[in-house]
Structure formats: C-alpha cells, structure tokens
Write a protein that holds these residues in place. Structure first.
Motif, mmCIF file in Angstrom:
data_model
loop_
_atom_site.group_PDB
_atom_site.id
_atom_site.type_symbol
_atom_site.label_atom_id
_atom_site.label_comp_id
_atom_site.label_asym_id
_atom_site.label_seq_id
_atom_site.Cartn_x
_atom_site.Cartn_y
_atom_site.Cartn_z
ATOM 1 N N PRO A 127 0.809 -1.238 0.000
ATOM 2 C CA PRO A 127 0.000 0.000 0.000
ATOM 3 C C PRO A 127 0.830 1.270 0.000
ATOM 4 C CG PRO A 127 -0.817 -1.580 1.627
ATOM 5 C CD PRO A 127 0.508 -2.079 1.172
ATOM 6 N N PHE A 128 2.067 1.188 0.539
ATOM 7 C CA PHE A 128 2.917 2.373 0.600
ATOM 8 C C PHE A 128 3.732 2.552 -0.680
ATOM 9 C CE2 PHE A 128 2.333 0.652 4.888
ATOM 10 C CZ PHE A 128 1.771 1.739 5.524
ATOM 11 N N THR A 131 0.869 3.839 -4.446
ATOM 12 C CA THR A 131 -0.103 4.807 -3.912
ATOM 13 C C THR A 131 -0.963 5.443 -5.000
ATOM 14 O OG1 THR A 131 1.573 6.534 -4.035
ATOM 15 C CG2 THR A 131 1.363 5.349 -1.941
#
Length: 289
Positions: A127-128, A131
C-alpha cells in the motif's frame, strides 16, 4: 459597495433570516454511477469485490488440494536412511528455497525468518509503494512487477524441487512409498487376502475377506472399532490367525458372553444365534497358511 474612499458614504449589509442554515449531518453520498470506472463506494462495493476475488482464489486452491491430496506413505521409520523426505506439493517452492546456501546451514535463521518473510513484507509495503489511484494492472508497475516476480519464482522453485526429487528416485532405483503401498494393497485385495497393511506383514493373511460374516455381520456389530478395519488389531487383539488359537466353540462362547472382564463385550442379544455361529465359523477359518 462603495468604490470611492468617501468618508461620508455609508455601507449597509442586509441579512435575510428566511435563509436556513444548511444541515450537513445527513448528506446523501454522491451517485458514483455518474463516474463509471473512476470511483466507487468503499463499503460495500469495493470491499465486496475484493472479498469475492479472495473467495474464488481460496476455493480454487482448496479444490487443487482435495484433487491432489498428500500421498500416504509408510509409518515413520527413523532407521530408514533411504527415505527421501518430500513436503506437500503446495510447499515445494519453500522446501526448495530452504536448500540454497544462504537459506540453510549457518544461515538457517536468515532462510526461515528472512527469505520466507519476504512475501509478507512485500504485502505490508504494497500500500505504501503503490499509492496511485489507477486500477489497471499495466499502469501499476510496482504491484504488477511484484505479482509477476512472485508467480514466476513460485512456479520455478516448485518445478526445480519436483525435478530434483524424481532424479533422486531414479538414481536410487526407488519407487515412491505411496505408489508402492497402493500396488501392494491392490495385489493383496485381488488375491482375496484383504487390504495390505504396512508394519503388519507378520500377521497372517485374511481368509475369505469377502464373506458376509465379515463384510456384513461384523461390520454391523462394530467389531472393527477395536480389532481394526482389516482385523489387524487395534484397541483389541488381531483376529487374523485366531483359528490357530481358539476353536469354533470357544469363539462362540467369547462372542456370546464376552471376555476380559468386559474388555470384550457380550453380543448375546445384539446378534442372533445364527449370526454368532456365522461369525464364529468364519473366524475359525482364519489360520496361518
């Protein structure tokens, strides 16, 4: 409003109390159907789709596991140095990974905690790292690359592990235990001796394994619960070869009245005299060749 800096000019603000203050406590969410392919409600639309994809993948994996179950070999024997250990097929890639120099031996901790934890670390960082708002896989290079690399790595390691295993079998002239066990069991059943049981080779073969006294009466009486599915012994003694030890009359007495202070229950009343005689006659035939 005045446009000149005249000190004698007055500016008057008029308010209308009929205009009500807007209430934001109950705002209807926008209709996302007006923006196809660009946005949607997280709950329940997006979350439900993600769950459905997960369910399909899980059901597919479970189907493969059921269709190709773990092979049933012989009971564990620590003295069998020729045995080649092999995990279930869905762990082959990890089994092969732990064979490499920097994942075993002096680096076993790195192999277990480090390399095995890479997929989980990648999932946590996904998820990081990714993005962007784009959902199409060809416009998500980081996520797509991680997925493709993972699939290729798992497929390759699985193939290498299985290929190495088959070469070891050929080099040692071995037949996999589950295949050898299935062949022996089939030959034993076809010869009328009942299912072959590893570790019980010294037990006499079953005589007339298809007799109704065994397939019907003894099964109905749950004799196999204590004496084993093939009468090889379990909680109770083995009944193969019992005809060399006890006569038919003794067998009738034990079946009718029990033995061993209740260890062997009495079946008089549960079975008819004819059924007891039928079972005793069949057991009396169970003699070593």
């Amino acid at each position: 409003m005045a446009h000149k800096h005249d000190p004698n000019e007055k500016v008057v603000f008029i308010g209308d109390s009929r205009i009500r203050k807007r209430d934001y406590s109950n705002v209807t969410p926008p209709d996302y159907t007006s923006y196809p392919g660009k946005s949607e409600a997280f709950i329940p639309n997006f979350l439900l789709k993600e769950w459905m994809v997960g369910v399909v993948v899980l059901v597919g994996f479970l189907t493969l596991v059921i269709a190709h179950p773990a092979p049933l070999g012989y009971p564990a024997d620590p003295l069998n140095s020729a045995f080649i250990p092999m995990p279930d097929w869905y762990f082959l890639f990890l089994y092969q990974l732990l064979k490499y120099p920097y994942a075993s031996g002096d680096y076993i901790v790195l192999g277990i905690l480090g390399l095995s934890g890479i997929p989980f670390i990648a999932l946590l960082l996904a998820p990081f790292l990714d993005t962007g708002k784009e959902r199409r896989f060809y416009r998500r290079p980081i996520a797509s690359s991680l997925m493709l690399v993972s699939l290729v790595a798992v497929s390759y390691l699985t193939w290498v592990s299985w290929d190495h295993y088959t070469h070891e079998l050929e080099a040692n002239g071995q037949t996999p235990e589950h295949i050898e066990r299935a062949i022996k069991a089939k030959e034993s059943v076809e010869s009328g001796k009942g299912r072959w049981i590893p570790g019980k080779e010294k037990i006499p073969a079953m005589v007339a394994a298809d007799d109704p006294a065994f397939t019907e009466v003894m099964t109905q009486a749950q004799c196999i619960a204590c004496h084993g599915a093939e009468l090889e012994g379990g909680g109770g003694p083995a009944l193969r070869g019992i005809g060399d030890v006890l006569s038919k009359e003794e067998l009738v007495d034990i079946i009718s009245n029990g033995a061993g202070n209740g260890a062997m229950p009495a079946f008089k009343g549960d079975l008819t005299d004819e059924q007891i005689d039928q079972v005793a006659t069949w057991l009396a035939q169970q003699k070593a060749e």
